[in-house]
Enzyme design. Structure first.
Site, PDB file in Angstrom:
ATOM      1  N   THR A  17      13.928  29.859  59.253  1.00 29.02           N
ATOM      2  CA  THR A  17      14.594  30.071  60.536  1.00 29.02           C
ATOM      3  C   THR A  17      15.563  31.242  60.519  1.00 29.02           C
ATOM      4  O   THR A  17      15.829  31.840  61.565  1.00 29.02           O
ATOM      5  CB  THR A  17      15.328  28.798  60.980  1.00 29.02           C
ATOM      6  OG1 THR A  17      16.320  28.439  60.006  1.00 29.02           O
ATOM      7  CG2 THR A  17      14.355  27.633  61.140  1.00 29.02           C
ATOM      8  N   HIS A  56      21.008  32.461  64.651  1.00 31.53           N
ATOM      9  CA  HIS A  56      19.653  32.072  64.284  1.00 31.53           C
ATOM     10  C   HIS A  56      19.246  30.859  65.132  1.00 31.53           C
ATOM     11  O   HIS A  56      19.865  29.795  65.021  1.00 31.53           O
ATOM     12  CB  HIS A  56      19.584  31.711  62.804  1.00 31.53           C
ATOM     13  CG  HIS A  56      20.050  32.818  61.905  1.00 31.53           C
ATOM     14  ND1 HIS A  56      19.396  34.025  61.820  1.00 31.53           N
ATOM     15  CD2 HIS A  56      21.125  32.904  61.079  1.00 31.53           C
ATOM     16  CE1 HIS A  56      20.042  34.803  60.971  1.00 31.53           C
ATOM     17  NE2 HIS A  56      21.088  34.155  60.513  1.00 31.53           N
ATOM     18  N   PRO A  57      18.241  30.998  65.968  1.00 27.85           N
ATOM     19  CA  PRO A  57      17.814  29.891  66.834  1.00 27.85           C
ATOM     20  C   PRO A  57      16.931  28.899  66.070  1.00 27.85           C
ATOM     21  O   PRO A  57      15.751  28.694  66.381  1.00 27.85           O
ATOM     22  CB  PRO A  57      17.053  30.602  67.951  1.00 27.85           C
ATOM     23  CG  PRO A  57      16.463  31.808  67.277  1.00 27.85           C
ATOM     24  CD  PRO A  57      17.480  32.238  66.230  1.00 27.85           C
ATOM     25  N   HIS A  58      17.524  28.265  65.060  1.00 30.18           N
ATOM     26  CA  HIS A  58      16.772  27.396  64.146  1.00 30.18           C
ATOM     27  C   HIS A  58      15.896  26.394  64.900  1.00 30.18           C
ATOM     28  O   HIS A  58      14.691  26.275  64.645  1.00 30.18           O
ATOM     29  CB  HIS A  58      17.737  26.610  63.254  1.00 30.18           C
ATOM     30  CG  HIS A  58      18.783  27.420  62.575  1.00 30.18           C
ATOM     31  ND1 HIS A  58      18.523  28.183  61.457  1.00 30.18           N
ATOM     32  CD2 HIS A  58      20.111  27.589  62.842  1.00 30.18           C
ATOM     33  CE1 HIS A  58      19.642  28.782  61.059  1.00 30.18           C
ATOM     34  NE2 HIS A  58      20.612  28.438  61.890  1.00 30.18           N
ATOM     35  N   ASP A  59      16.522  25.648  65.816  1.00 30.31           N
ATOM     36  CA  ASP A  59      15.823  24.541  66.462  1.00 30.31           C
ATOM     37  C   ASP A  59      14.779  25.018  67.457  1.00 30.31           C
ATOM     38  O   ASP A  59      13.726  24.391  67.620  1.00 30.31           O
ATOM     39  CB  ASP A  59      16.832  23.630  67.149  1.00 30.31           C
ATOM     40  CG  ASP A  59      17.803  22.994  66.169  1.00 30.31           C
ATOM     41  OD1 ASP A  59      17.482  22.941  64.966  1.00 30.31           O
ATOM     42  OD2 ASP A  59      18.887  22.557  66.594  1.00 30.31           O
TER      43      ASP A  59
END
Length: 325
Positions: free
Chosen positions: A197, A246-249
Site C-alpha cells: 500500500t 497512502h490510501p491503504h484501505d
C-alpha cells in the site's frame, strides 16, 4: 458482486467506502464497525453518516466488539479524534442493526454463499468472532481481502511499531485466528500489507483531479474527503513522510473488486503473539519450512497510476452525481 466491508473508519476507510459505493459492479450488502482508529461507537456513527452522504443509506451497519479479543483498545492518532480528520459529516438519523457485526458477517455469507467478497480494512476482531460461531465461513466466501501486515519490500517494518502494522497490532489474536481459520478457504485471503500500500501516494493534485471529474470541488462528498484527508496529509508530513498520504484501505477495496490490480504470491503467514519486541508482527514462511498449508496470498506490487486513475474516475463520478442530485 456482493461485498461486505468491515472497517474502523478512519480517513482511508472512508475512501474505501466511497470507492465501493462508486463501483457500478458492486452491491455493498453490509458494513461492520470495529474499534481501531477510534472507538467502535464512533466508527459506527462514521459509517452511518458516510453511507447517507454517499447515497447508500439503505446499507445496514452493524457494531462490533468494543475491544480486541485480549487487552484494551490502543489509542490511535493519525485520523483525529473522530476518525475523519477535519471533516464534519452531515448527521444521519440511521441506527445500527440490532445484531452485532459477527452475526452480520455470518448472515451475509449465508445469504450470498460462494458469492460474497469480504473486505477488512481494520482490526480482524469481528471476523474472528464470526469464525467462532461459523467455522465454515471461509468456504462460504468468494474471497477475502485484508488490509493488514507488513511483509518486507519497500517497508521492512511497521507503522505502529518497529515490525507491526496497525490493523494487525490492535488485535493480534484475532488476526492469528483468522489466518488459521482461512487455511481451509477455497481461495486464500489476499493480504494487502504496508509493503504494497505504500507504493501508492495520494497528493493534493489528486484532489484537483477529483474535483475536475466531479465538475466541482464543493460537492458534499469531495468536501468531506478533502477535509478528512488534509488532516491525514498533515499527520504524514509531521511524521517525515511528506505532504501526502497512502490510501491503504482504498487500495485493498479496489483489489477486492479487481484482484488483477495487484500481483501476489502464495505463502503461509502467522502472527507473533508472545514476542517482547515483536508482538503483532506478521511472519511469513515463503518456502514451506513450517510444513503448514498455505493460508494467504501476499500482495507484492501494484501500478499506482492504474489504481489512482481508477480511484479518481470512480469516486469523482460519484461525487459529481451526488453534487447534482
Amino acid at each position: 458482486m456482493s461485498v461486505f466491508l468491515d472497517a474502523d473508519t478512519g480517513v482511508d476507510d472512508a475512501m474505501a467506502l466511497a470507492y465501493l459505493i462508486a463501483c457500478p459492479e458492486v452491491d455493498l450488502v453490509g458494513v461492520a464497525a470495529t474499534g481501531g482508529n477510534v472507538a467502535v461507537d464512533r466508527v459506527c456513527r462514521n459509517n452511518l453518516d458516510l453511507l447517507r452522504l454517499c447515497g447508500a443509506a439503505h446499507v445496514p451497519v452493524s457494531a462490533g466488539a468494543e475491544r480486541p479479543l485480549a487487552g484494551p483498545l490502543p489509542a490511535g492518532g493519525a485520523h483525529g479524534p473522530t476518525g475523519l480528520g477535519y471533516a464534519v459529516v452531515p448527521p444521519s438519523d440511521a441506527v445500527a442493526t440490532a445484531h452485532d457485526a459477527a452475526t452480520a458477517w455470518v448472515r451475509a455469507a449465508h445469504r450470498h454463499p460462494g458469492r460474497l467478497v469480504g473486505v477488512v480494512t481494520g482490526p480482524l476482531t469481528n471476523l474472528a468472532l464470526a469464525l467462532r460461531s461459523e467455522p465454515a465461513l471461509p468456504t462460504l466466501l468468494r474471497r477475502l481481502v485484508v488490509m493488514g501486515g507488513a511483509y518486507g519490500g519497500a517497508v521492512e517494518g511497521g507503522d505502529s511499531g518497529p515490525v507491526s502494522e496497525w490493523n494487525i497490532s490492535v488485535d493480534p489474536e484475532a488476526a492469528a485466528a483468522v489466518l488459521a481459520g482461512f487455511a481451509e478457504a477455497t481461495t486464500p485471503p489476499l493480504l494487502c500489507g504496508l509493503n504494497l500500500t505504500t507504493q501508492v501516494a495520494l497528493t493534493p493534485a489528486h484532489f484537483a483531479r477529483l474535483a475536475a471529474t466531479a465538475g466541482s470541488p464543493d460537492g458534499p462528498l469531495l468536501r468531506v474527503l478533502a477535509d478528512a484527508t488534509r488532516y491525514y496529509f498533515e499527520a504524514h508530513r509531521d511524521a517525515g513522510d511528506g505532504y501526502r498520504a497512502h490510501p491503504h484501505d482504498a487500495l485493498a477495496a479496489a483489489a477486492a473488486v479487481d484482484p488483477g490490480l495487484v500481483t501476489a504470491r502464495a505463502a503461509t503467514v502467522d502472527v507473533e503473539l508472545t514476542g517482547t519486541l515483536t508482538r503483532g508482527m506478521t511472519v511469513v514462511d515463503w518456502s514451506g519450512r513450517w510444513g503448514r498449508p498455505v493460508n494467504a496470498r501476499i500482495g507484492l506490487t501494484v501500478d499506482p497510476t492504474v489504481f489512482l486513475d481508477r480511484f479518481v474516475d470512480r469516486v469523482g463520478t460519484l461525487a459529481g452525481r451526488l453534487a447534482h442530485s
